[in-house]
Design a protein around this motif. Structure first.
Motif, PDB file in Angstrom:
ATOM      1  N   ASN A 138       0.880  -1.163   0.000  1.00 29.30           N
ATOM      2  CA  ASN A 138       0.000   0.000   0.000  1.00 29.30           C
ATOM      3  C   ASN A 138       0.919   1.216   0.000  1.00 29.30           C
ATOM      4  O   ASN A 138       1.694   1.410   0.940  1.00 29.30           O
ATOM      5  N   ASP A 139       0.860   2.012  -1.061  1.00 28.15           N
ATOM      6  CA  ASP A 139       1.748   3.171  -1.191  1.00 28.15           C
ATOM      7  C   ASP A 139       1.805   3.942   0.128  1.00 28.15           C
ATOM      8  O   ASP A 139       0.784   4.194   0.760  1.00 28.15           O
ATOM      9  N   TRP A 140       3.010   4.341   0.526  1.00 34.29           N
ATOM     10  CA  TRP A 140       3.173   4.951   1.841  1.00 34.29           C
ATOM     11  C   TRP A 140       2.467   6.303   1.961  1.00 34.29           C
ATOM     12  O   TRP A 140       2.248   6.778   3.073  1.00 34.29           O
ATOM     13  N   THR A 141       2.091   6.913   0.821  1.00 30.69           N
ATOM     14  CA  THR A 141       1.342   8.172   0.893  1.00 30.69           C
ATOM     15  C   THR A 141      -0.176   7.952   0.845  1.00 30.69           C
ATOM     16  O   THR A 141      -0.932   8.926   0.838  1.00 30.69           O
ATOM     17  N   SER A 142      -0.620   6.701   0.798  1.00 34.16           N
ATOM     18  CA  SER A 142      -2.057   6.429   0.861  1.00 34.16           C
ATOM     19  C   SER A 142      -2.606   6.857   2.223  1.00 34.16           C
ATOM     20  O   SER A 142      -1.872   6.919   3.222  1.00 34.16           O
ATOM     21  N   TYR A 143      -3.910   7.089   2.247  1.00 35.69           N
ATOM     22  CA  TYR A 143      -4.546   7.567   3.479  1.00 35.69           C
ATOM     23  C   TYR A 143      -5.275   6.459   4.229  1.00 35.69           C
ATOM     24  O   TYR A 143      -5.418   6.530   5.440  1.00 35.69           O
ATOM     25  N   ASP A 144      -5.719   5.434   3.513  1.00 35.41           N
ATOM     26  CA  ASP A 144      -6.577   4.429   4.136  1.00 35.41           C
ATOM     27  C   ASP A 144      -6.057   3.031   3.816  1.00 35.41           C
ATOM     28  O   ASP A 144      -5.228   2.836   2.918  1.00 35.41           O
ATOM     29  N   GLU A 145      -6.566   2.049   4.539  1.00 32.35           N
ATOM     30  CA  GLU A 145      -6.276   0.649   4.242  1.00 32.35           C
ATOM     31  C   GLU A 145      -6.932   0.260   2.922  1.00 32.35           C
ATOM     32  O   GLU A 145      -8.030   0.737   2.599  1.00 32.35           O
ATOM     33  N   ILE A 146      -6.289  -0.593   2.159  1.00 30.57           N
ATOM     34  CA  ILE A 146      -6.818  -1.005   0.862  1.00 30.57           C
ATOM     35  C   ILE A 146      -6.776  -2.526   0.731  1.00 30.57           C
ATOM     36  O   ILE A 146      -6.091  -3.215   1.493  1.00 30.57           O
ATOM     37  N   SER A 147      -7.508  -3.041  -0.252  1.00 27.58           N
ATOM     38  CA  SER A 147      -7.656  -4.497  -0.400  1.00 27.58           C
ATOM     39  C   SER A 147      -7.695  -4.874  -1.874  1.00 27.58           C
ATOM     40  O   SER A 147      -7.979  -4.038  -2.748  1.00 27.58           O
ATOM     41  N   ALA A 148      -7.421  -6.140  -2.168  1.00 22.23           N
ATOM     42  CA  ALA A 148      -7.523  -6.664  -3.533  1.00 22.23           C
ATOM     43  C   ALA A 148      -7.428  -8.174  -3.500  1.00 22.23           C
ATOM     44  O   ALA A 148      -6.908  -8.768  -2.552  1.00 22.23           O
ATOM     45  N   ASP A 149      -7.940  -8.797  -4.558  1.00 20.33           N
ATOM     46  CA  ASP A 149      -7.720 -10.224  -4.784  1.00 20.33           C
ATOM     47  C   ASP A 149      -6.474 -10.382  -5.644  1.00 20.33           C
ATOM     48  O   ASP A 149      -6.255  -9.615  -6.595  1.00 20.33           O
ATOM     49  N   ILE A 150      -5.667 -11.375  -5.305  1.00 19.12           N
ATOM     50  CA  ILE A 150      -4.384 -11.592  -5.982  1.00 19.12           C
ATOM     51  C   ILE A 150      -4.372 -12.988  -6.593  1.00 19.12           C
ATOM     52  O   ILE A 150      -4.764 -13.965  -5.942  1.00 19.12           O
ATOM     53  N   GLU A 151      -3.915 -13.083  -7.824  1.00 17.71           N
ATOM     54  CA  GLU A 151      -3.700 -14.385  -8.446  1.00 17.71           C
ATOM     55  C   GLU A 151      -2.350 -14.384  -9.143  1.00 17.71           C
ATOM     56  O   GLU A 151      -2.005 -13.444  -9.867  1.00 17.71           O
ATOM     57  N   ILE A 152      -1.594 -15.445  -8.892  1.00 14.86           N
ATOM     58  CA  ILE A 152      -0.298 -15.649  -9.545  1.00 14.86           C
ATOM     59  C   ILE A 152      -0.374 -16.945 -10.331  1.00 14.86           C
ATOM     60  O   ILE A 152      -0.706 -17.999  -9.775  1.00 14.86           O
ATOM     61  N   VAL A 153      -0.114 -16.863 -11.626  1.00 14.90           N
ATOM     62  CA  VAL A 153      -0.132 -18.039 -12.489  1.00 14.90           C
ATOM     63  C   VAL A 153       1.244 -18.190 -13.139  1.00 14.90           C
ATOM     64  O   VAL A 153       1.715 -17.265 -13.816  1.00 14.90           O
ATOM     65  N   VAL A 154       1.869 -19.327 -12.914  1.00 11.15           N
ATOM     66  CA  VAL A 154       3.184 -19.616 -13.484  1.00 11.15           C
ATOM     67  C   VAL A 154       3.034 -20.816 -14.405  1.00 11.15           C
ATOM     68  O   VAL A 154       2.581 -21.889 -13.979  1.00 11.15           O
ATOM     69  N   LYS A 155       3.391 -20.642 -15.665  1.00 10.71           N
ATOM     70  CA  LYS A 155       3.257 -21.712 -16.654  1.00 10.71           C
ATOM     71  C   LYS A 155       4.625 -22.227 -17.074  1.00 10.71           C
ATOM     72  O   LYS A 155       5.617 -21.505 -17.033  1.00 10.71           O
ATOM     73  N   ALA A 156       4.641 -23.487 -17.472  1.00  5.39           N
ATOM     74  CA  ALA A 156       5.884 -24.122 -17.907  1.00  5.39           C
ATOM     75  C   ALA A 156       5.672 -24.813 -19.236  1.00  5.39           C
ATOM     76  O   ALA A 156       4.567 -25.282 -19.546  1.00  5.39           O
ATOM     77  N   LYS A 157       6.725 -24.878 -20.006  1.00 10.53           N
ATOM     78  CA  LYS A 157       6.671 -25.588 -21.282  1.00 10.53           C
ATOM     79  C   LYS A 157       7.079 -27.046 -21.073  1.00 10.53           C
ATOM     80  O   LYS A 157       7.698 -27.398 -20.064  1.00 10.53           O
ATOM     81  N   LYS A 158       6.721 -27.888 -22.035  1.00 13.70           N
ATOM     82  CA  LYS A 158       7.066 -29.309 -21.959  1.00 13.70           C
ATOM     83  C   LYS A 158       8.562 -29.500 -22.159  1.00 13.70           C
ATOM     84  O   LYS A 158       9.150 -28.951 -23.087  1.00 13.70           O
ATOM     85  N   PRO A 159       9.221 -30.273 -21.285  1.00 15.82           N
ATOM     86  CA  PRO A 159      10.662 -30.501 -21.445  1.00 15.82           C
ATOM     87  C   PRO A 159      10.983 -31.139 -22.785  1.00 15.82           C
ATOM     88  O   PRO A 159      10.285 -32.043 -23.251  1.00 15.82           O
ATOM     89  N   ALA A 160      12.027 -30.648 -23.400  1.00 20.89           N
ATOM     90  CA  ALA A 160      12.479 -31.207 -24.676  1.00 20.89           C
ATOM     91  C   ALA A 160      13.587 -32.229 -24.426  1.00 20.89           C
ATOM     92  O   ALA A 160      14.344 -32.118 -23.466  1.00 20.89           O
ATOM     93  N   LYS A 161      13.680 -33.212 -25.292  1.00 20.96           N
ATOM     94  CA  LYS A 161      14.738 -34.213 -25.182  1.00 20.96           C
ATOM     95  C   LYS A 161      16.002 -33.664 -25.836  1.00 20.96           C
ATOM     96  O   LYS A 161      15.981 -33.253 -26.997  1.00 20.96           O
ATOM     97  N   PRO A 162      17.131 -33.637 -25.114  1.00 20.40           N
ATOM     98  CA  PRO A 162      18.359 -33.096 -25.707  1.00 20.40           C
ATOM     99  C   PRO A 162      18.920 -34.027 -26.775  1.00 20.40           C
ATOM    100  O   PRO A 162      18.723 -35.248 -26.742  1.00 20.40           O
ATOM    101  N   ASP A 163      19.634 -33.444 -27.725  1.00 20.30           N
ATOM    102  CA  ASP A 163      20.323 -34.222 -28.751  1.00 20.30           C
ATOM    103  C   ASP A 163      21.651 -34.759 -28.251  1.00 20.30           C
ATOM    104  O   ASP A 163      22.192 -35.714 -28.811  1.00 20.30           O
ATOM    105  N   PHE A 164      22.163 -34.136 -27.197  1.00 22.88           N
ATOM    106  CA  PHE A 164      23.416 -34.596 -26.579  1.00 22.88           C
ATOM    107  C   PHE A 164      23.331 -34.251 -25.098  1.00 22.88           C
ATOM    108  O   PHE A 164      22.861 -33.178 -24.712  1.00 22.88           O
ATOM    109  N   SER A 165      23.766 -35.163 -24.229  1.00 22.55           N
ATOM    110  CA  SER A 165      23.808 -34.865 -22.800  1.00 22.55           C
ATOM    111  C   SER A 165      24.974 -35.578 -22.154  1.00 22.55           C
ATOM    112  O   SER A 165      25.439 -36.623 -22.640  1.00 22.55           O
ATOM    113  N   MET A 166      25.445 -34.999 -21.064  1.00 21.68           N
ATOM    114  CA  MET A 166      26.563 -35.575 -20.322  1.00 21.68           C
ATOM    115  C   MET A 166      26.436 -35.130 -18.865  1.00 21.68           C
ATOM    116  O   MET A 166      26.089 -33.986 -18.579  1.00 21.68           O
ATOM    117  N   VAL A 167      26.685 -36.013 -17.934  1.00 20.74           N
ATOM    118  CA  VAL A 167      26.675 -35.673 -16.522  1.00 20.74           C
ATOM    119  C   VAL A 167      28.045 -35.962 -15.942  1.00 20.74           C
ATOM    120  O   VAL A 167      28.813 -36.768 -16.473  1.00 20.74           O
TER     121      VAL A 167
END
Length: 803
Positions: A675-704
């Motif tokens: 809440n911005d420090w210069t605001s005068y009153d308490e404030i409220s909101a609904d929050i949603e966070i959506v994190v998406k991921a892509k399908k893992p690809a198979k590497p053409d070369f790998s080494m561990v």
């Protein structure tokens, strides 16, 4: 709901995210003349990056050595056309400027441990830290106090008879009751490492400034001098906060005097006794007005940042004052901050701890990279430092707003809290290895102090930053040292004793946690009482832990992908909520949505709003996708690789260009909604966070494999299919940004485009994982380097994708 902190190694390894892709800097080079892999492990990742950008220009470096016998190294540097900038006495290191094409000779010297890029360090303040969103107008000149005042100096007799004002720092942070016991800083010597000062400013007319030195790049120019009116204002401003003896006499109806009387609820003393009828006296006293000051100037007259070696030189100078030149240095005050990659463990922070070991209390700024978690800057990250965050004091803040806008009583509307608040930019803890930082908080917003210039050598002005909070704490330590030397005997109390007393005496601020405020808001009198009660004086600072995990700070159940919904209800002005979650290798987007935004029942100026900040996975540094955005209604923010966009009722959006245009990196993402420090009153909101991921690809070369400190693999040949248009090479490892300690592995690539060979160094950075993209490769060789491996060893995975 808190995320389970016990990640399995196999899960963690699978979550490594794609690193920032740098613009490819390609160096044509013969395979037979390439520097040996073993030597390359001595070069820090960021230095490797800078080599590709430097061209023929010398690079500033700090060279960590095995001993302090530098003869072989210095002669080699000079013979190659380099310059020795400084040879350190108290840590094994040399600062130098070296032609980039000559590093191959230098890294063959056995006495060299590591070569670091000498990063620039800025001041930790901003003169114009005024919220432009508070009203439509923004009058920059209002930050300079108008010169309709006379000046006055407080003698010791005056100091002991003054009626305290709550506008003073010494009253707000309880220094005045310490004065009443006879401890005003006498017998304490504080070294201020900064921009120099103007000792002729009226605020220092009664201050005991015993000397100084100019170590800045102004030496040899017309701007040379540790005391001069043309020195950047910053040093004078912080010196005034620490030890000013000055005040001003203004007309009784002066706007500043009227504002101070309004918000303190008490009349200012009249100027009649000093020969000025119908006037008021405004004292601008430092926390420890009888302390001695020694000034070390390292920033030039412009206030521009300086390389790290220059600051280290200044710290060494302060140490030598104590152990070689007979000065009883008690405190080093450093309103300086910068990013660190190895919290508490690089030569810079180690030197700070050495200063503590010889009996000097180091007080340093937390930095201005907040409000996200894990943004403490260096040298505040040093193990033994008293690290200071910035708070807004109600009286100071309200006085400033009224003076700034010229509207009687407006301060009550723009700052509603009756207790101090931690300001947004103040650096937040903990350190990466879980140490509690900041140590304490102090007033750092809209502080009125010396602001000299050539045009106005007696100028005053308001400034904000952890820079302004730091000298207040330095002054409090000077008061404690006065007590110790007068009552207990010289050097009986240690820097650790003072640190303990400062933390034990601090006043807890409700609505904030230790990551925000440390132990709380500075209270010098409480700290004195804690020191008096200490029955174990002479304590040594605890050693850095040999082993620890990255502090588990996740508080949202999202790992790589997921959805999280909540509500922020009745959030008070100046307070925040933070959402921390983990993004990984396959994360492709992060979306934040605010809906059902309610800006409070009372909104007299129509300025109530949310402030949104979104920081990337990097720690201890400024790396924000969104660095403040005012939200006035429903809005959303979408972060994808190389792009950040927003929609809805959003204004005043600021961002870090480097971060906003970079891909999503692995580790903790921090979303702060305030809440911005210069605001005068308490404030409220609904929050949603959506994190998406892509399908893992198979590497053409790998080494561990498994790698140790300083080890490199052999060159690994990767066969490239005919007609390949692009190769994406990635190196990931177990102890990445998502773990502590964080190891640093590098990826070096040699490749052939059908005409000539190149070496690609963009895989030798601080990113995790490292990533190199090649266009139209014909042949590829890669190696893995264990540049910095704090663990016994680390497991890595190398993958290649062809397109």
């Amino acid at each position: 709901m808190l995320m389970n902190r016990n990640f399995s190694f196999s899960n963690l390894f699978s979550l490594i995210a794609v690193s920032v892709l740098m613009t490819s800097m390609l160096l044509p080079i013969s395979v037979t003349t390439l520097t040996s892999p073993l030597d390359m492990t001595k070069i820090s990742p960021i230095l490797m990056e800078k080599i590709t950008l430097a061209g023929d220009n010398p690079i500033n470096v700090i060279i960590e050595t095995k001993t302090n016998d530098y003869s072989t190294i210095t002669s080699t540097i000079e013979n190659m056309g380099g310059t020795i900038n400084y040879e350190y006495k108290y840590v094994n290191a040399i600062a130098a400027s070296i032609p980039p094409d000559k590093l191959s000779k230098l890294i063959t010297i056995d006495e060299i441990v590591k070569i670091y890029y000498d990063q620039e360090r800025p001041l930790s303040s901003g003169k114009f830290n005024v919220d432009p969103n508070a009203f439509d107008t923004f009058k920059e000149e209002a930050l300079f106090l108008k010169n309709n005042f006379e000046t006055i100096t407080a003698t010791t007799e005056i100091l002991t008879s003054l009626e305290p004002s709550t506008y003073w720092n010494p009253t707000a942070m309880a220094a005045t009751p310490v004065w009443a016991e006879g401890y005003m800083g006498q017998g304490s010597l504080a070294v201020i490492i900064d921009t120099g000062i103007w000792a002729g400013h009226f605020m220092f007319a009664g201050t005991n400034i015993i000397g100084g030195v100019d170590l800045s790049f102004d030496v040899g120019t017309p701007y040379e001098g540790w005391s001069a009116p043309w020195n950047h204002y910053h040093g004078s401003h912080v010196a005034g906060i620490l030890a000013s003896t000055g005040g001003i006499i203004v007309p009784a109806d002066d706007p500043l005097a009227v504002a101070i009387e309004r918000y303190t609820g008490a009349p200012l003393p009249p100027g009649d006794p000093y020969g000025y009828p119908d006037t008021k006296v405004i004292w601008l006293l430092g926390m420890a007005p009888l302390a001695e000051l020694y000034i070390i100037k390292i920033f030039d007259h412009t206030g521009a940042g300086v390389p790290e070696w220059k600051i280290m030189e200044a710290v060494e100078y302060a140490i030598s004052l104590k152990i070689e030149k007979g000065y009883d240095v008690d405190i080093i005050s450093m309103s300086i901050g910068g990013a660190t990659l190895y919290d508490g463990r690089d030569p810079y922070d180690q030197l700070m701890d050495y200063a503590t070991s010889v009996g000097i209390t180091l007080v340093a700024a937390a930095g201005n990279e907040g409000p996200a978690t894990m943004t403490i800057s260096s040298p505040g990250s040093a193990n033994t430092a008293i690290t200071v965050g910035a708070a807004a004091n109600p009286v100071n803040t309200r006085v400033f707003w009224e003076y700034y806008y010229g509207i009687p009583g407006v301060g009550y509307y723009l700052f509603t809290s009756e207790t101090p608040q931690i300001y947004a930019f103040s650096g937040r803890g903990p350190t990466s290895d879980g140490r509690c930082k900041p140590t304490v908080s102090a007033t750092g917003i809209f502080v009125l102090s010396a602001l000299p210039s050539e045009a106005n050598p007696q100028g005053l002005g308001f400034a904000s930053g952890t820079s302004m909070a730091t000298p207040a704490v330095s002054g409090a330590v000077a008061l404690l040292n006065s007590y110790a030397e007068i009552t207990l005997g010289e050097d009986l109390a240690s820097p650790e004793d003072y640190k303990q007393a400062i933390t034990q005496g601090a006043v807890w601020l409700e609505g904030y946690d230790t990551r925000d405020q440390g132990a709380g808001y500075l209270n010098a009198f409480n700290s004195l009482e804690a020191l008096k009660a200490d029955d174990s004086l002479g304590d040594a600072a605890p050693e850095l832990p040999e082993w620890a995990w990255l502090e588990p700070i996740i508080n949202v159940p999202i790992v790589v992908k997921g959805r999280y919904s909540t509500s922020v209800e009745n959030l008070a002005p100046g307070h925040k909520v933070e959402f921390i979650f983990y993004v990984g290798h396959w994360t492709e987007s992060i979306e934040l949505t605010l809906s059902n935004v309610f800006l409070g029942e009372e909104n007299p100026f129509g300025i109530n709003s949310f402030e949104v900040y979104i920081q990337s996975a990097k720690r201890t540094m400024y790396a924000y996708f969104i660095d403040t955005a005012n939200v006035w209604g429903d809005a959303s923010f979408l972060i994808t690789d190389f792009e950040t966009v927003w929609t809805g009722e959003v204004t005043g959006v600021y961002w870090d260009p480097t971060t906003r245009l970079a891909p999503i990196e692995p580790g903790y993402i921090k979303i702060v909604i305030e809440n911005d420090w210069t605001s005068y009153d308490e404030i409220s909101a609904d929050i949603e966070i959506v994190v998406k991921a892509k399908k893992p690809a198979k590497p053409d070369f790998s080494m561990v494999g498994c790698i140790t400190e300083g080890e490199t693999t052999d060159w690994v040949h990767v066969e490239v299919p005919e007609g390949t248009g692009k190769a994406i090479i990635e190196l990931s490892w177990l102890f990445s940004w998502a773990a502590y300690p964080t190891n640093d592995l590098d990826l070096i690539v040699q490749w052939f485009n059908g005409t000539e060979w190149f070496v690609a160094l963009e895989g030798a950075t601080l990113n995790s994982p490292e990533r190199v993209v090649l266009d139209n490769p014909v042949d590829i060789y890669v190696l893995v380097s264990g540049y910095t491996v704090y663990t016994c060893s680390d497991f890595y995975r190398l993958t290649v994708y062809f397109e």
